[in-house]
Design a protein around this motif. Sequence first.
Motif, PDB file in Angstrom:
ATOM      1  N   ILE A   1      -5.896   4.729   8.618  1.00  0.00           N
ATOM      2  CA  ILE A   1      -4.592   5.233   9.050  1.00  0.00           C
ATOM      3  C   ILE A   1      -3.570   4.099   9.084  1.00  0.00           C
ATOM      4  CG2 ILE A   1      -3.330   6.233  11.001  1.00  0.00           C
ATOM      5  CD1 ILE A   1      -5.812   7.867  11.649  1.00  0.00           C
ATOM      6  N   ALA A   2      -4.007   2.910   9.541  1.00  0.00           N
ATOM      7  CA  ALA A   2      -3.097   1.763   9.588  1.00  0.00           C
ATOM      8  C   ALA A   2      -2.617   1.386   8.191  1.00  0.00           C
ATOM      9  CB  ALA A   2      -3.799   0.572  10.251  1.00  0.00           C
ATOM     10  N   ILE A   3      -3.533   1.399   7.215  1.00  0.00           N
ATOM     11  CA  ILE A   3      -3.157   1.096   5.827  1.00  0.00           C
ATOM     12  C   ILE A   3      -2.166   2.129   5.309  1.00  0.00           C
ATOM     13  CG2 ILE A   3      -4.040   0.994   3.465  1.00  0.00           C
ATOM     14  CD1 ILE A   3      -6.637  -0.163   4.633  1.00  0.00           C
ATOM     15  N   GLN A   4      -2.440   3.384   5.619  1.00  0.00           N
ATOM     16  CA  GLN A   4      -1.551   4.457   5.182  1.00  0.00           C
ATOM     17  C   GLN A   4      -0.191   4.368   5.856  1.00  0.00           C
ATOM     18  OE1 GLN A   4      -1.185   7.580   7.402  1.00  0.00           O
ATOM     19  NE2 GLN A   4       0.479   8.205   6.071  1.00  0.00           N
ATOM     20  N   ASN A   5      -0.153   3.844   7.080  1.00  0.00           N
ATOM     21  CA  ASN A   5       1.094   3.765   7.828  1.00  0.00           C
ATOM     22  C   ASN A   5       2.041   2.697   7.297  1.00  0.00           C
ATOM     23  OD1 ASN A   5       0.514   5.829   9.557  1.00  0.00           O
ATOM     24  ND2 ASN A   5      -0.068   4.553  11.288  1.00  0.00           N
ATOM     25  N   ILE A   6       1.523   1.738   6.538  1.00  0.00           N
ATOM     26  CA  ILE A   6       2.401   0.687   6.007  1.00  0.00           C
ATOM     27  C   ILE A   6       3.417   1.270   5.025  1.00  0.00           C
ATOM     28  CG2 ILE A   6       2.485  -1.447   4.678  1.00  0.00           C
ATOM     29  CD1 ILE A   6      -0.199  -2.214   5.943  1.00  0.00           C
ATOM     30  N   PRO A   7       2.968   1.945   3.960  1.00  0.00           N
ATOM     31  CA  PRO A   7       3.977   2.570   3.089  1.00  0.00           C
ATOM     32  C   PRO A   7       4.750   3.686   3.783  1.00  0.00           C
ATOM     33  CG  PRO A   7       1.762   3.241   2.451  1.00  0.00           C
ATOM     34  CD  PRO A   7       1.598   2.131   3.432  1.00  0.00           C
ATOM     35  N   GLU A   8       4.113   4.362   4.746  1.00  0.00           N
ATOM     36  CA  GLU A   8       4.811   5.424   5.465  1.00  0.00           C
ATOM     37  C   GLU A   8       5.954   4.857   6.306  1.00  0.00           C
ATOM     38  OE1 GLU A   8       3.258   7.773   9.037  1.00  0.00           O
ATOM     39  OE2 GLU A   8       2.872   9.138   7.364  1.00  0.00           O
ATOM     40  N   GLY A   9       5.724   3.697   6.933  1.00  0.00           N
ATOM     41  CA  GLY A   9       6.782   3.057   7.712  1.00  0.00           C
ATOM     42  C   GLY A   9       7.968   2.694   6.838  1.00  0.00           C
ATOM     43  N   ALA A  10       7.661   2.213   5.615  1.00  0.00           N
ATOM     44  CA  ALA A  10       8.735   1.897   4.678  1.00  0.00           C
ATOM     45  C   ALA A  10       9.471   3.159   4.247  1.00  0.00           C
ATOM     46  CB  ALA A  10       8.153   1.181   3.459  1.00  0.00           C
ATOM     47  N   ALA A  11       8.714   4.237   4.109  1.00  0.00           N
ATOM     48  CA  ALA A  11       9.306   5.504   3.687  1.00  0.00           C
ATOM     49  C   ALA A  11      10.178   6.121   4.774  1.00  0.00           C
ATOM     50  CB  ALA A  11       8.202   6.490   3.286  1.00  0.00           C
ATOM     51  N   VAL A  12      10.117   5.559   5.984  1.00  0.00           N
ATOM     52  CA  VAL A  12      10.976   6.017   7.080  1.00  0.00           C
ATOM     53  C   VAL A  12      12.215   5.138   7.191  1.00  0.00           C
ATOM     54  CG1 VAL A  12      11.146   6.377   9.568  1.00  0.00           C
ATOM     55  CG2 VAL A  12       9.034   6.952   8.374  1.00  0.00           C
ATOM     56  N   SER A  13      12.013   3.826   7.271  1.00  0.00           N
ATOM     57  CA  SER A  13      13.133   2.920   7.527  1.00  0.00           C
ATOM     58  C   SER A  13      14.117   2.851   6.363  1.00  0.00           C
ATOM     59  CB  SER A  13      12.606   1.518   7.847  1.00  0.00           C
ATOM     60  OG  SER A  13      11.879   0.981   6.754  1.00  0.00           O
ATOM     61  N   ILE A  14      13.615   2.850   5.123  1.00  0.00           N
ATOM     62  CA  ILE A  14      14.502   2.737   3.965  1.00  0.00           C
ATOM     63  C   ILE A  14      15.405   3.959   3.796  1.00  0.00           C
ATOM     64  CG2 ILE A  14      14.543   2.567   1.439  1.00  0.00           C
ATOM     65  CD1 ILE A  14      12.144   0.698   1.651  1.00  0.00           C
ATOM     66  N   PRO A  15      14.894   5.184   3.910  1.00  0.00           N
ATOM     67  CA  PRO A  15      15.805   6.333   3.868  1.00  0.00           C
ATOM     68  C   PRO A  15      16.846   6.327   4.980  1.00  0.00           C
ATOM     69  CG  PRO A  15      13.568   7.059   3.436  1.00  0.00           C
ATOM     70  CD  PRO A  15      13.478   5.622   3.859  1.00  0.00           C
ATOM     71  N   TYR A  16      16.483   5.821   6.164  1.00  0.00           N
ATOM     72  CA  TYR A  16      17.484   5.710   7.232  1.00  0.00           C
ATOM     73  C   TYR A  16      18.622   4.813   6.797  1.00  0.00           C
ATOM     74  CZ  TYR A  16      15.804   8.208  11.332  1.00  0.00           C
ATOM     75  OH  TYR A  16      15.473   9.197  12.220  1.00  0.00           O
TER      76      TYR A  16
END
Length: 265
Positions: free
Chosen positions: A161-176
């Motif tokens: 889950i932590a590995i998956q959260n790395i690209p997911e975190g980017a997919a949140v902050s960049i669209p913001y």
Amino acid sequence: MTPITAFIIGASAIFLGTTLGSLAVFFFKKNFSDAVNTLVLGFASGVMLSTSIFGLLIPASEEVRALDFYQHWEFVPIVVGFLLGCLILYLLDILIPHIHLSTNSDEGVHREKYSKQTKFFIAITLHNIPEGLSVGFAAGLALSSTSGEYVTSLLALSLAIAIQNIPEGAAVSIPYYGLGVSKAKSFLLGTLTGVVEPLFAIIGLFIASWFVPLMPWLLSLAAGMMIYVTLDEILPESISGKLSHYGVWSFIVGFMVMLILEMVL
């Protein structure tokens, strides 16, 4: 390693993954390219689906077989728990206002009252709840068992889950940032969406600790929630459009990462 130590490491890791991913806003442009977005979503889908199977459903089936209570009805807690998890996410999806930036569509009641940024924040936060619960329930299983196998499974689940959260975190902050929010605030908002994971991990651990006989139900419920999110939101967005093959292969890589972790750890 004790189950509590493994839980602390796991809960911290899943939050750290989101935080590290959110840092990407300081290094990228305002939006992911279509190719990068497809790769990110495909990888996340593969990890979440694999995690749900190897980290939740299989341990749930092993646990229910170890109980004499169900006898020839071992499938009941697995199937019913799984369906309940799907139903809970479905109800949250149609009731709580949120938006999906990839399709620019919003859902939920009274959604017109909220800004686009708020609805996007709610959408990501909703998707993180099952991941936190999964870690909490897995920790509860490790605590209730004398086998160290479940501690290893908890660590593998948390790491995936932590590995998956790395690209997911980017997919949140960049669209913001693409919505006009400053880089610093985009990073903060991306990080805050990850706070819900350790919080619900703690909630999941307390629930599992108090209701040990319900462990197969809880694990299956968490799996249903995660698979519903994957099939309803993440996977369709990764395999649509001209770059669908990117999403398919990225999904395969994500699935194999979790498979390797399960076999190595």
